[in-house]
Write a protein that holds these residues in place. Sequence first.
Motif, PDB file in Angstrom:
ATOM      1  N   ILE A  50       0.825  -1.213   0.000  1.00 39.48           N
ATOM      2  CA  ILE A  50       0.000   0.000   0.000  1.00 39.48           C
ATOM      3  C   ILE A  50       0.855   1.257   0.000  1.00 39.48           C
ATOM      4  O   ILE A  50       0.550   2.246  -0.673  1.00 39.48           O
ATOM      5  CB  ILE A  50      -0.964  -0.010   1.196  1.00 39.48           C
ATOM      6  N   ASP A  51       1.962   1.211   0.741  1.00 40.68           N
ATOM      7  CA  ASP A  51       2.789   2.406   0.882  1.00 40.68           C
ATOM      8  C   ASP A  51       3.505   2.778  -0.409  1.00 40.68           C
ATOM      9  O   ASP A  51       3.926   3.921  -0.579  1.00 40.68           O
ATOM     10  CB  ASP A  51       3.831   2.192   1.993  1.00 40.68           C
ATOM     11  N   ARG A  52       3.659   1.808  -1.343  1.00 41.53           N
ATOM     12  CA  ARG A  52       4.406   2.087  -2.574  1.00 41.53           C
ATOM     13  C   ARG A  52       3.515   2.058  -3.807  1.00 41.53           C
ATOM     14  O   ARG A  52       4.015   2.012  -4.931  1.00 41.53           O
ATOM     15  CB  ARG A  52       5.544   1.079  -2.738  1.00 41.53           C
ATOM     16  N   LEU A  53       2.199   2.068  -3.617  1.00 41.57           N
ATOM     17  CA  LEU A  53       1.313   2.025  -4.767  1.00 41.57           C
ATOM     18  C   LEU A  53       1.418   3.288  -5.607  1.00 41.57           C
ATOM     19  O   LEU A  53       1.296   3.245  -6.824  1.00 41.57           O
ATOM     20  CB  LEU A  53      -0.135   1.817  -4.313  1.00 41.57           C
ATOM     21  N   VAL A  54       1.651   4.419  -4.958  1.00 43.28           N
ATOM     22  CA  VAL A  54       1.823   5.676  -5.680  1.00 43.28           C
ATOM     23  C   VAL A  54       3.297   5.814  -6.051  1.00 43.28           C
ATOM     24  O   VAL A  54       4.158   5.945  -5.193  1.00 43.28           O
ATOM     25  CB  VAL A  54       1.367   6.872  -4.831  1.00 43.28           C
ATOM     26  N   GLY A  55       3.573   5.762  -7.336  1.00 45.84           N
ATOM     27  CA  GLY A  55       4.944   5.893  -7.803  1.00 45.84           C
ATOM     28  C   GLY A  55       5.692   4.583  -7.944  1.00 45.84           C
ATOM     29  O   GLY A  55       6.820   4.569  -8.431  1.00 45.84           O
ATOM     30  N   GLY A  56       5.100   3.472  -7.511  1.00 51.18           N
ATOM     31  CA  GLY A  56       5.768   2.175  -7.610  1.00 51.18           C
ATOM     32  C   GLY A  56       5.551   1.530  -8.969  1.00 51.18           C
ATOM     33  O   GLY A  56       4.541   1.756  -9.627  1.00 51.18           O
ATOM     34  N   ALA A  57       6.519   0.715  -9.394  1.00 48.82           N
ATOM     35  CA  ALA A  57       6.420   0.018 -10.678  1.00 48.82           C
ATOM     36  C   ALA A  57       5.381  -1.090 -10.598  1.00 48.82           C
ATOM     37  O   ALA A  57       5.045  -1.578  -9.521  1.00 48.82           O
ATOM     38  CB  ALA A  57       7.779  -0.546 -11.082  1.00 48.82           C
TER      39      ALA A  57
ATOM     40  N   LEU B 280      14.155  -8.162  -5.813  1.00 45.15           N
ATOM     41  CA  LEU B 280      13.650  -7.625  -7.076  1.00 45.15           C
ATOM     42  C   LEU B 280      12.413  -6.755  -6.909  1.00 45.15           C
ATOM     43  O   LEU B 280      11.979  -6.127  -7.862  1.00 45.15           O
ATOM     44  CB  LEU B 280      13.340  -8.777  -8.035  1.00 45.15           C
ATOM     45  N   ASP B 281      11.808  -6.750  -5.717  1.00 43.22           N
ATOM     46  CA  ASP B 281      10.598  -5.944  -5.522  1.00 43.22           C
ATOM     47  C   ASP B 281      10.909  -4.515  -5.097  1.00 43.22           C
ATOM     48  O   ASP B 281       9.994  -3.743  -4.788  1.00 43.22           O
ATOM     49  CB  ASP B 281       9.687  -6.611  -4.487  1.00 43.22           C
ATOM     50  N   ALA B 282      12.180  -4.151  -5.058  1.00 41.01           N
ATOM     51  CA  ALA B 282      12.538  -2.788  -4.664  1.00 41.01           C
ATOM     52  C   ALA B 282      12.010  -1.787  -5.687  1.00 41.01           C
ATOM     53  O   ALA B 282      12.199  -1.954  -6.891  1.00 41.01           O
ATOM     54  CB  ALA B 282      14.053  -2.662  -4.538  1.00 41.01           C
ATOM     55  N   GLY B 283      11.353  -0.750  -5.198  1.00 36.85           N
ATOM     56  CA  GLY B 283      10.825   0.286  -6.073  1.00 36.85           C
ATOM     57  C   GLY B 283       9.556  -0.091  -6.806  1.00 36.85           C
ATOM     58  O   GLY B 283       9.121   0.634  -7.691  1.00 36.85           O
ATOM     59  N   THR B 284       8.950  -1.216  -6.462  1.00 34.96           N
ATOM     60  CA  THR B 284       7.710  -1.635  -7.115  1.00 34.96           C
ATOM     61  C   THR B 284       6.548  -1.504  -6.138  1.00 34.96           C
ATOM     62  O   THR B 284       6.741  -1.266  -4.940  1.00 34.96           O
ATOM     63  CB  THR B 284       7.809  -3.091  -7.597  1.00 34.96           C
ATOM     64  N   ALA B 285       5.345  -1.675  -6.654  1.00 39.19           N
ATOM     65  CA  ALA B 285       4.148  -1.572  -5.825  1.00 39.19           C
ATOM     66  C   ALA B 285       3.777  -2.906  -5.195  1.00 39.19           C
ATOM     67  O   ALA B 285       2.682  -3.044  -4.659  1.00 39.19           O
ATOM     68  CB  ALA B 285       2.984  -1.054  -6.662  1.00 39.19           C
ATOM     69  N   PHE B 286       4.704  -3.884  -5.256  1.00 45.28           N
ATOM     70  CA  PHE B 286       4.406  -5.210  -4.749  1.00 45.28           C
ATOM     71  C   PHE B 286       5.518  -5.694  -3.826  1.00 45.28           C
ATOM     72  O   PHE B 286       6.641  -5.170  -3.851  1.00 45.28           O
ATOM     73  CB  PHE B 286       4.236  -6.205  -5.905  1.00 45.28           C
ATOM     74  N   GLU B 287       5.185  -6.687  -3.063  1.00 45.79           N
ATOM     75  CA  GLU B 287       6.146  -7.388  -2.221  1.00 45.79           C
ATOM     76  C   GLU B 287       6.154  -8.854  -2.644  1.00 45.79           C
ATOM     77  O   GLU B 287       5.120  -9.514  -2.617  1.00 45.79           O
ATOM     78  CB  GLU B 287       5.757  -7.261  -0.741  1.00 45.79           C
ATOM     79  N   ILE B 288       7.317  -9.336  -3.068  1.00 47.09           N
ATOM     80  CA  ILE B 288       7.432 -10.711  -3.538  1.00 47.09           C
ATOM     81  C   ILE B 288       7.477 -11.646  -2.340  1.00 47.09           C
ATOM     82  O   ILE B 288       8.364 -11.534  -1.485  1.00 47.09           O
ATOM     83  CB  ILE B 288       8.679 -10.889  -4.416  1.00 47.09           C
ATOM     84  N   LEU B 289       6.522 -12.564  -2.279  1.00 48.45           N
ATOM     85  CA  LEU B 289       6.468 -13.527  -1.185  1.00 48.45           C
ATOM     86  C   LEU B 289       7.221 -14.804  -1.517  1.00 48.45           C
ATOM     87  O   LEU B 289       7.915 -15.369  -0.671  1.00 48.45           O
ATOM     88  CB  LEU B 289       5.004 -13.852  -0.841  1.00 48.45           C
TER      89      LEU B 289
END
Length: 330
Positions: free
Chosen positions: A164-171, A213-222
């Motif tokens: 949620i925190d990276r949805l704005v501006g995240g890849a 690989l999830d750095a700077g994206t709107a997701f967190e890889i589980l």
Amino acid sequence: MAVFGLDPGLVAVIFVILAVIVISVLLSFFPIMLWISALASGVRVGIITLFAMRLRRVVPSRIVNPLIKATKAGLGLSINQLESHFLAGGNVDRVVNALIAAQRANIPLPFERAAAIDLAGRDVLQAVQMSVNPKVIETPIVSAVAKDGIEVKVRARVTVRANIDRLVGGAGEDTIIARIGEGIVSTVGSSNSHKDVLENPDKISRTVLEKGLDAGTAFEILSIDIADVDVGKNIGAHLQTEQAEADKKIAQAKAEERRAMAVAQEQENKAKVVEMEARVVESESQVPLAMAEALRSGKLGVMDYLNMKNIEADTSMRSSLGDSTDPKNK
């Protein structure tokens, strides 16, 4: 009693029609039923406020109905917040639904962040749902080559959760898929043999997952799970074959160049021989003239001339006797 000479029945019908028109106009500007519904739900909104919405070209139902849901859910939103988000081009109903879903899932999501996510073009409700229920992204087949030259085709499934925190501006998802493909190519390429990849496919998962690989994206890889691993072409052998074919063509070109140079040199030598023979013939043609001149000038006597002829005949006889190809000598 007639009014303006009209029939009382006709006058009554006219009054009814006028009353209906007036009431319709009032109801179009003053949504009485919506106001009553809001009051019944415990939402304090004035009829003048609803009328002002009409003047601001805001559909009152798109504000009041979400406000009723938010009030019932205990969100404590104001009508000004919802109206400002509507005027900014946002989807008020979707934002309110997302806030209710986040509250139920115990996910901290203030209204300002939810509105920013919605105005950024992302589905904030879907993002909240993905935070609760992670999504599985399947990558296309990624082709990589191990150090032994064998092609390995890998397809992976990536389980991601919305951040949620990276949805704005995240890849988005495309960036995740591209990074996973890059990680697979790097891992397979660093393997000494394709057999190592086939025996330990989880090595790809561990290596790729450790790269963040999830750095700077709107997701967190589980998790990253390898769904399929296949052996492709022998790229190394194919490249060696192409290199050998290229070397062959280069060698053929160089041999043809040397042959052409040899032919040219041979032609040049023949031309030199012909030129020398021509010079000899030219020189021999000058001998009789020189001898005639010597006889006329007295520098050469008759006996000297006869002796020279005898020598030439003797030399010719000796040459013919020494020639093994002459039929007379057999």
